[in-house]
Scaffold this motif. Structure first.
Motif, mmCIF file in Angstrom:
data_model
loop_
_atom_site.group_PDB
_atom_site.id
_atom_site.type_symbol
_atom_site.label_atom_id
_atom_site.label_comp_id
_atom_site.label_asym_id
_atom_site.label_seq_id
_atom_site.Cartn_x
_atom_site.Cartn_y
_atom_site.Cartn_z
ATOM 1 N N ILE A 73 70.280 -14.175 -25.402
ATOM 2 C CA ILE A 73 69.806 -13.205 -25.665
ATOM 3 C C ILE A 73 69.615 -12.949 -27.328
ATOM 4 N N GLN A 74 69.162 -12.429 -27.762
ATOM 5 C CA GLN A 74 69.062 -11.911 -29.843
ATOM 6 C C GLN A 74 68.659 -11.289 -29.775
ATOM 7 N N PRO A 75 69.609 -10.008 -30.263
ATOM 8 C CA PRO A 75 69.444 -8.531 -30.966
ATOM 9 C C PRO A 75 68.775 -8.661 -32.404
ATOM 10 N N ASP A 76 67.567 -7.353 -31.670
ATOM 11 C CA ASP A 76 67.073 -7.186 -33.401
ATOM 12 C C ASP A 76 66.956 -5.600 -34.206
ATOM 13 N N ALA A 77 66.636 -5.807 -34.492
ATOM 14 C CA ALA A 77 66.489 -4.519 -35.659
ATOM 15 C C ALA A 77 64.981 -3.947 -35.555
ATOM 16 N N VAL A 78 64.625 -2.912 -34.707
ATOM 17 C CA VAL A 78 63.069 -1.944 -35.368
ATOM 18 C C VAL A 78 63.825 -0.763 -35.696
ATOM 19 N N GLU A 79 63.141 -1.266 -37.849
ATOM 20 C CA GLU A 79 63.173 0.697 -37.850
ATOM 21 C C GLU A 79 61.929 1.382 -37.661
ATOM 22 N N ILE A 80 61.913 2.402 -36.726
ATOM 23 C CA ILE A 80 61.091 3.719 -36.093
ATOM 24 C C ILE A 80 60.777 4.275 -37.117
ATOM 25 N N ALA A 81 59.242 5.398 -37.261
ATOM 26 C CA ALA A 81 58.508 6.231 -37.827
ATOM 27 C C ALA A 81 59.846 6.971 -38.773
ATOM 28 N N GLY A 83 62.480 6.569 -39.969
ATOM 29 C CA GLY A 83 63.820 6.404 -40.397
ATOM 30 C C GLY A 83 65.095 5.577 -39.315
ATOM 31 N N GLU A 84 65.314 5.368 -37.968
ATOM 32 C CA GLU A 84 66.384 4.962 -37.308
ATOM 33 C C GLU A 84 65.836 4.056 -37.318
ATOM 34 N N SER A 85 67.127 2.940 -36.974
ATOM 35 C CA SER A 85 66.642 0.797 -37.370
ATOM 36 C C SER A 85 67.171 1.158 -35.708
ATOM 37 N N VAL A 86 66.901 0.854 -34.956
ATOM 38 C CA VAL A 86 66.939 0.852 -32.932
ATOM 39 C C VAL A 86 67.123 -0.686 -32.481
ATOM 40 N N GLU A 211 55.054 6.851 -33.290
ATOM 41 C CA GLU A 211 56.641 7.532 -33.431
ATOM 42 C C GLU A 211 57.984 6.593 -32.889
ATOM 43 N N GLY A 212 56.638 5.345 -31.941
ATOM 44 C CA GLY A 212 58.337 4.636 -31.588
ATOM 45 C C GLY A 212 57.993 2.936 -32.053
ATOM 46 N N PHE A 213 57.682 2.236 -30.993
ATOM 47 C CA PHE A 213 58.372 0.569 -31.260
ATOM 48 C C PHE A 213 56.002 0.543 -31.215
ATOM 49 N N GLY A 214 55.346 1.627 -31.114
ATOM 50 C CA GLY A 214 54.009 1.015 -31.595
ATOM 51 C C GLY A 214 53.569 -0.100 -32.490
ATOM 52 N N PRO A 215 53.903 0.439 -34.265
ATOM 53 C CA PRO A 215 54.537 0.119 -35.115
ATOM 54 C C PRO A 215 54.435 -1.512 -35.222
ATOM 55 N N TYR A 216 55.437 -1.674 -34.362
ATOM 56 C CA TYR A 216 56.227 -3.040 -34.111
ATOM 57 C C TYR A 216 55.790 -4.427 -32.863
ATOM 58 N N LEU A 217 55.307 -3.444 -32.150
ATOM 59 C CA LEU A 217 54.514 -4.079 -31.071
ATOM 60 C C LEU A 217 52.856 -4.774 -31.497
ATOM 61 N N GLU A 218 52.880 -4.005 -32.429
ATOM 62 C CA GLU A 218 51.061 -4.211 -32.845
ATOM 63 C C GLU A 218 51.414 -5.499 -33.164
ATOM 64 N N THR A 219 52.204 -6.014 -34.028
ATOM 65 C CA THR A 219 52.194 -7.219 -34.843
ATOM 66 C C THR A 219 52.770 -8.466 -33.903
#
Ligand SMILES: Cc1cc2nc3c(=O)[nH]c(=O)nc-3n(C[C@H](O)[C@H](O)[C@H](O)COP(=O)(O)O)c2cc1C
Length: 221
Positions: A73-81, A83-86, A211-219
């Motif tokens: 499994i590959q970790p990845d980082a998503v920046e949420i609204a 500014g935190e990197s999750v 505020e969470g992963f919405g913008p990331y999942l939109e992609t």
């Protein structure tokens, strides 16, 4: 007689010396045990977290080597609204993504509930959900991590046609109503634990929202 006078076993000073000495020895032993065991505890905690991620993704094998399986499994980082990197996780096959695994957390009735949500590569279909940390009541709120209830999530859709979070835990007969047009977004509520169920709805909607992963999942959609 003179010996008895010079050494009184039960004198206050002897009692105190023994008590303080014993306390010191015990505290050194307890502190040493805590220090020596700390790395093992951290390793076990990390292994448990990895096992949960593998389980939510359906990748855990009986007697499987957790470290070896987790390496797939590959970790990845998503920046949420804010500014935190999750850190999130991706199951990949070559270049194509097979699953997206997101950390989720939020308040239940008694506790902060922490878990993972696994999604299909459409960024919309639930593949699994697991909570690995909570203090909801055994027999009531703790049903959130029982396989029967978790399985109700599989195949549900997170977003409506307008891309707003629609997934929710619902009470009552909505799910038994075959004319219900929202079945694909609804999970049967927990009997006697509606408040924990409401907490799950809120935290999942928060993490898949703007505020969470919405913008990331939109992609992905
Ligand atoms: C000791 C005790 C523990 C409870 N634990 C929970 C819990 O963990 N989660 C929960 O949602 N409700 C819990 N409840 C019940 C809630 O107060 C509330 O009655 C319930 O969530 C309503 O759900 P229902 O409408 O399905 O009965 C608990 C109640 C008591 C008395």
């Amino acid at each position: 007689m003179s010996d008895n006078k010079s050494f009184d076993r039960d004198s206050i000073s002897n009692t105190l010396t023994i008590a303080i000495g014993l306390s010191l020895i015990c505290s050194v032993l307890v502190a040493s045990a805590a220090i020596v065991l700390k790395p093992k505890q951290l390793k076990n905690q990390e292994e448990y977290r990895q096992r949960i991620i593998l389980e939510v993704a359906g990748l855990m094998e009986p007697e499987g080597d957790i470290a070896a399986l987790f390496a797939t499994i590959q970790p990845d980082a998503v920046e949420i609204a804010n500014g935190e990197s999750v850190e999130i996780y991706l199951e990949k096959s070559g270049d194509s993504i097979k699953q997206i695994i997101l950390p989720i957390s939020g308040p239940g009735l008694w506790s902060t509930m922490r878990g993972y949500l696994a999604l299909a590569p459409d960024g919309n279909t639930v593949k699994g959900i697991r909570f690995y940390e909570h203090a909801e009541t055994p027999g009531l709120g703790d049903q959130i991590d029982k396989a029967d209830w978790r399985n109700l999530w599989v195949g549900k859709q997170l977003y409506g046609d307008d891309s707003t979070p629609r997934i929710e835990v619902v009470r009552g007969f909505a799910l038994r109503d075959s004319t219900n047009a929202n079945l694909q977004y609804q999970i049967d509520g927990l009997s006697g634990a509606t408040l924990t169920g409401n907490g799950v709805t809120k935290l999942v909607q928060h993490w898949i929202g703007p505020e969470g992963f919405g913008p990331y999942l939109e992609t992905y959609r």
